[in-house]
Design an enzyme around this catalytic site. Structure first.
Site, PDB file in Angstrom:
ATOM      1  NE  ARG A  54      -2.418   0.650   3.645  1.00  0.00           N
ATOM      2  CZ  ARG A  54      -1.820   1.326   4.628  1.00  0.00           C
ATOM      3  NH1 ARG A  54      -1.523   2.608   4.472  1.00  0.00           N
ATOM      4  NH2 ARG A  54      -1.504   0.726   5.757  1.00  0.00           N
ATOM      5  CE1 TYR A 107     -10.254  17.514 -15.445  1.00  0.00           C
ATOM      6  CE2 TYR A 107      -9.542  17.062 -13.196  1.00  0.00           C
ATOM      7  CZ  TYR A 107     -10.198  16.679 -14.343  1.00  0.00           C
ATOM      8  OH  TYR A 107     -10.799  15.446 -14.395  1.00  0.00           O
ATOM      9  CG  ASP A 180      -2.404  21.029 -13.021  1.00  0.00           C
ATOM     10  OD1 ASP A 180      -1.642  20.431 -13.811  1.00  0.00           O
ATOM     11  OD2 ASP A 180      -3.615  20.759 -12.920  1.00  0.00           O
ATOM     12  CE  LYS A 205      -5.979  14.633 -18.445  1.00  0.00           C
ATOM     13  NZ  LYS A 205      -6.741  13.729 -17.608  1.00  0.00           N
TER      14      LYS A 205
END
Length: 384
Positions: A54, A107, A180, A205
């Site tokens: 994890r 976004y 970003d 992307k």
């Protein structure tokens, strides 16, 4: 000679995934490590450095090393299960009551989360036009603002924020700057080198580039207490990327420089040709000299202005929707940065409250022949 040679370029290091060779098989492609648990030493320690799947994974570590190298991130990089998981981890690392200043155009899913869910975490969020430095200065409150979040180029209007100037404003107020940089990629912009504290990517992307992985990434300038808090959040919330997805992401990054350069060239050519098209009222692309952010983009972007552009049509919303319905080579689909070119009428996707004009089509330029892309779009606009 080792691929870690200090004179090798980032392009060379990325192409070879940092020169990793599997020590057992001597394979030049790193294997996928899927184990979820690891053997303890006789003294109950973990000398391998791995404890459980994890919080950590060897394949994920290798992909993170490539990204950290690209971003020149002293704190390293972290891969997440999605771009949203990466972005929200940064905000969750803040304290209740902290003030956040964020780009008004960004976004849409993150903007929606900040406008609705972030208040449940006790955050105060203010949206401003971060390309307007005076507006940014007015919004940032010394001692109260703890994070400035900038998206540049901003999706889908492609406004440009001066990263170095934004960093100065944030730091002067005692705040951090997170950028970003999804639509720029590390090939074209390195926010950490310009003064940012954290850079975020929706790795789905252009980092991956093949529309077959959902992933997010953060890279940090300094392994301080805040960065360690982000590391802990990923660990405790289980937001790590899966090993197979990390393998595919690393495969995609090995061709990043080739794809990013080719896609930026095509985007520039399309922007120039569409600017003279009778059906196009306006082209939004920072590579064009008439773009309001062109000078800043030319200063902080290298080797091109990215693979994204938008067009506004003379026929308004109806013409935009009909054009998107008539393309053949362009694909009507959400997302961006893949090898296939995508077109989307963003206002109808984002819904009420969107800053996106109704006559706008967002274009993600792939690696197809640019003349074919123009012809397909030209025919669709004329038929609409």
């Amino acid at each position: 000679m080792s691929a870690s040679h200090p004179l090798w370029s980032k392009r060379s290091l990325t192409a070879q995934a940092m020169g990793h060779v599997d020590p057992i098989t001597k394979a030049v492609v790193p294997p996928i490590h899927v184990a979820t648990t690891y053997i303890r030493d006789e003294d109950n320690a973990y000398s391998s450095g791995f404890v459980y799947g994890r919080p950590d994974n060897a394949t994920v570590r290798e992909a993170e090393a490539v990204l950290a190298m690209l971003e020149e991130a002293d704190a390293g990089a972290l891969l997440f299960s999605s771009g949203m998981a990466a972005a929200t981890a940064v905000f969750q690392a803040l304290e209740p009551g902290d003030h956040v200043v964020a780009s008004k155009v960004m976004y849409w899913a993150l903007r929606n989360w900040l406008a609705t869910e972030a208040t449940r975490w006790g955050l105060s969020v203010e949206f401003v036009e971060t390309d307007d430095l005076d507006a940014l200065r007015r919004a940032v409150v010394p001692g109260r603002t703890k994070l400035v979040w900038v998206e540049t180029p901003s999706n889908p209007l492609w406004t440009i924020t001066d990263i170095a100037a934004a960093a100065e404003i944030a730091h002067a107020a005692g705040a951090r700057l997170a950028v970003d940089s999804t639509t720029a990629s590390p090939v074209h912009t390195r926010p950490l080198a310009l003064g940012a504290d954290i850079v975020m990517h929706a790795a789905t992307k252009i980092l991956n580039g093949h529309s077959d992985v959902v992933a997010g990434a953060l890279a940090g300038a300094k392994a301080d207490a805040f960065w360690n808090r982000v590391v802990s959040i990923r660990k405790m919330q289980g937001a790590i990327l899966g090993p197979f997805e990390a393998y595919l992401l690393m495969r995609g990054m090995r061709t990043l420089h080739l794809r990013a350069a080719a896609q930026a060239r095509s985007a520039m050519l399309l922007a120039e040709r569409l600017g003279d098209h009778p059906k196009v009222a306006r082209v939004l692309y920072p590579g064009l000299p008439q773009h309001p952010g062109h000078d800043v983009a030319a200063r902080q972007m290298e080797g091109g202005f990215g693979y994204m552009l938008s067009i506004q049509l003379t026929g308004g919303e109806a013409a935009a929707v009909r054009t998107a319905a008539r393309v053949g080579l362009w694909k009507r689909a959400t997302s961006l940065g893949g090898v296939e070119s995508l077109i989307e009428h963003r206002a109808s996707i984002e819904g009420p409250g969107t800053p996106c004009p109704p006559d706008l089509l967002r274009l993600s330029t792939g690696i197809e022949d640019v003349n074919d892309l123009f012809t397909d779009l030209d025919e669709a606009m004329r038929a609409a």
